[in-house]
Design a protein around this motif. Sequence first.
Motif, PDB file in Angstrom:
ATOM      1  N   GLY A  90       0.609  -1.184  -0.029  1.00 15.02           N
ATOM      2  CA  GLY A  90      -0.040  -0.093  -0.055  1.00 15.02           C
ATOM      3  C   GLY A  90       0.756   1.251   0.135  1.00 15.02           C
ATOM      4  N   GLY A  91       2.221   1.007  -0.087  1.00 17.14           N
ATOM      5  CA  GLY A  91       3.109   2.376   0.188  1.00 17.14           C
ATOM      6  C   GLY A  91       3.044   2.987  -1.006  1.00 17.14           C
ATOM      7  N   ARG A  92       3.778   4.213  -0.940  1.00 14.89           N
ATOM      8  CA  ARG A  92       4.062   5.281  -1.971  1.00 14.89           C
ATOM      9  C   ARG A  92       5.330   4.766  -2.872  1.00 14.89           C
ATOM     10  NH1 ARG A  92       3.421   9.523   0.281  1.00 14.89           N
ATOM     11  NH2 ARG A  92       5.643  10.376   0.721  1.00 14.89           N
ATOM     12  N   TYR A  93       6.154   4.232  -1.973  1.00 19.67           N
ATOM     13  CA  TYR A  93       7.376   3.527  -2.322  1.00 19.67           C
ATOM     14  C   TYR A  93       7.481   2.156  -1.943  1.00 19.67           C
ATOM     15  CZ  TYR A  93       8.507   8.638  -2.350  1.00 19.67           C
ATOM     16  OH  TYR A  93       8.268  10.239  -2.597  1.00 19.67           O
ATOM     17  N   ALA A 109      15.097   5.927   5.610  1.00 18.83           N
ATOM     18  CA  ALA A 109      15.230   7.318   5.616  1.00 18.83           C
ATOM     19  C   ALA A 109      15.877   7.814   4.605  1.00 18.83           C
ATOM     20  CB  ALA A 109      15.701   7.774   7.023  1.00 18.83           C
ATOM     21  N   SER A 110      17.013   7.232   4.265  1.00 18.54           N
ATOM     22  CA  SER A 110      17.935   7.945   3.102  1.00 18.54           C
ATOM     23  C   SER A 110      17.322   7.732   1.819  1.00 18.54           C
ATOM     24  CB  SER A 110      19.246   7.149   3.254  1.00 18.54           C
ATOM     25  OG  SER A 110      20.071   7.329   4.391  1.00 18.54           O
ATOM     26  N   GLN A 111      16.725   6.540   1.479  1.00 16.81           N
ATOM     27  CA  GLN A 111      16.111   6.531   0.255  1.00 16.81           C
ATOM     28  C   GLN A 111      14.712   7.315  -0.050  1.00 16.81           C
ATOM     29  OE1 GLN A 111      16.483   2.057   0.050  1.00 16.81           O
ATOM     30  NE2 GLN A 111      18.021   2.423  -1.609  1.00 16.81           N
ATOM     31  N   VAL A 112      14.030   7.313   0.976  1.00 15.51           N
ATOM     32  CA  VAL A 112      12.624   8.078   0.892  1.00 15.51           C
ATOM     33  C   VAL A 112      13.094   9.647   0.670  1.00 15.51           C
ATOM     34  CG1 VAL A 112      11.180   9.124   2.314  1.00 15.51           C
ATOM     35  CG2 VAL A 112      11.261   6.547   2.316  1.00 15.51           C
ATOM     36  N   LEU A 115      14.258  10.257  -3.010  1.00 14.99           N
ATOM     37  CA  LEU A 115      13.068  10.129  -4.043  1.00 14.99           C
ATOM     38  C   LEU A 115      12.080  11.403  -3.698  1.00 14.99           C
ATOM     39  CD1 LEU A 115      12.033   6.490  -4.090  1.00 14.99           C
ATOM     40  CD2 LEU A 115      13.376   7.670  -5.575  1.00 14.99           C
ATOM     41  N   GLU A 116      11.986  11.701  -2.567  1.00 16.52           N
ATOM     42  CA  GLU A 116      11.064  13.020  -2.110  1.00 16.52           C
ATOM     43  C   GLU A 116      11.846  14.217  -2.778  1.00 16.52           C
ATOM     44  OE1 GLU A 116       8.140  13.610  -0.251  1.00 16.52           O
ATOM     45  OE2 GLU A 116       8.019  11.293   0.048  1.00 16.52           O
ATOM     46  N   THR A 117      13.032  14.285  -2.901  1.00 11.49           N
ATOM     47  CA  THR A 117      13.611  15.541  -3.478  1.00 11.49           C
ATOM     48  C   THR A 117      14.343  15.430  -4.947  1.00 11.49           C
ATOM     49  OG1 THR A 117      15.693  14.830  -2.454  1.00 11.49           O
ATOM     50  CG2 THR A 117      14.234  16.142  -0.966  1.00 11.49           C
ATOM     51  N   ARG A 174       9.420   3.974  -6.949  1.00  7.58           N
ATOM     52  CA  ARG A 174       8.050   4.723  -6.896  1.00  7.58           C
ATOM     53  C   ARG A 174       7.118   3.466  -7.267  1.00  7.58           C
ATOM     54  NH1 ARG A 174       8.693   9.832  -6.271  1.00  7.58           N
ATOM     55  NH2 ARG A 174      10.977  10.834  -7.025  1.00  7.58           N
ATOM     56  N   ARG A 175       6.161   3.209  -6.541  1.00  8.37           N
ATOM     57  CA  ARG A 175       5.118   2.118  -6.714  1.00  8.37           C
ATOM     58  C   ARG A 175       4.397   2.133  -7.923  1.00  8.37           C
ATOM     59  NH1 ARG A 175      -0.181   1.496  -3.861  1.00  8.37           N
ATOM     60  NH2 ARG A 175      -0.902  -0.669  -4.238  1.00  8.37           N
TER      61      ARG A 175
END
Length: 346
Positions: A90-93, A109-112, A115-117, A174-175
């Motif tokens: 169900g996750g975004r990533y 934390a590092s990989q989120v 991808l967020e930035t 990204r899912r």
Amino acid sequence: MPLQGQYAHAPTVSVTLPCFNAEATLPACLDSLLAQTWRDFEIVAVDDGSTDRTGEVLREYARRDGRVRPVFAAHGGVAAAANLALEKAGGRYVARMDADDLALPERLASQVGWLETRPKVGLVGSRVRFGGDRKAARGYALYVDWTNRQMTSEAIALNRFVESPFAFPSVMFRRELYFEHGGFRSGDFPEDYEFLLRLLDRGVVMEKVDAELLIWNDPPTRLTRNDPRYDPKAFYRVKARYLGRWLAANNRRHPAVGVIGAGRPSRKRSEMLVDHNIEIVEYYDLDPKKIGQVVSGRPVLDRELVPPPGQRFLLSYVASRGAREDIAAFLRSRGYVAGRDWLAVA
């Protein structure tokens, strides 16, 4: 397709974890995930018809922490288990994980954050720490060292046909890529490498966090050691298919190519391209015993006779350590640019 699925509040990350007879290593793997500094995640752990205590381990961890979500299935292989995990996620990533590896605390934390930035990046990996015996498994350890040098999107794209440029359990993506490009395919090839090649073929940008975020263990039961889908021939088969597509789009002299390397292994591997409408015109080599021969109607020429850049696209099928670097230096000295005039593909 909506990403929320059955969730009122979907987690940011779904860790997809296929498991088969993993009771010995699974507890340490799960402990490493539950110790992440990033807390908003779920672990979709698919028990792929295990015959040991894998299911019991998953149930016990699920009782202790609701983020562990076991899924039980008949044995269908790693691709089927990985796809089932994606369907349930169900996750975004999506963070891929194997049951015999360990995630270091900052991995998620590092990989989120990456991808967020970086909205143009679809998939991110990391450097990994080799968890085996470097002396006993020197070849595998050197491969890990090589993957750790492929950090940028340019290096990853350029070297995708040498080896898989990622330790696959280190990747997060990204899912929506799953919905756009499909999941893992089953066949006589490594499903993770095919997945990466397919996404790169379709323009997905891939990068790596410049940090060790995973301990990539090397147990004797690892599929890459025992499953025929991971033997060298299987890698070259799937590689030839996507390399043929890449050449059709990027070789200015398509379908003609020259091959550097006239030894039997190089010829057998390059011949797989013929099935994908690539025409091998000549071979180039250093060995005076080969130079002057005609193999399958193709001349073997001294590599000093390579034409000027732009007249023939060259593929280096020489895989021995040091030789690849020697060929790269030689072609650079002739004005060849990797990706424009030639590629290392072994």
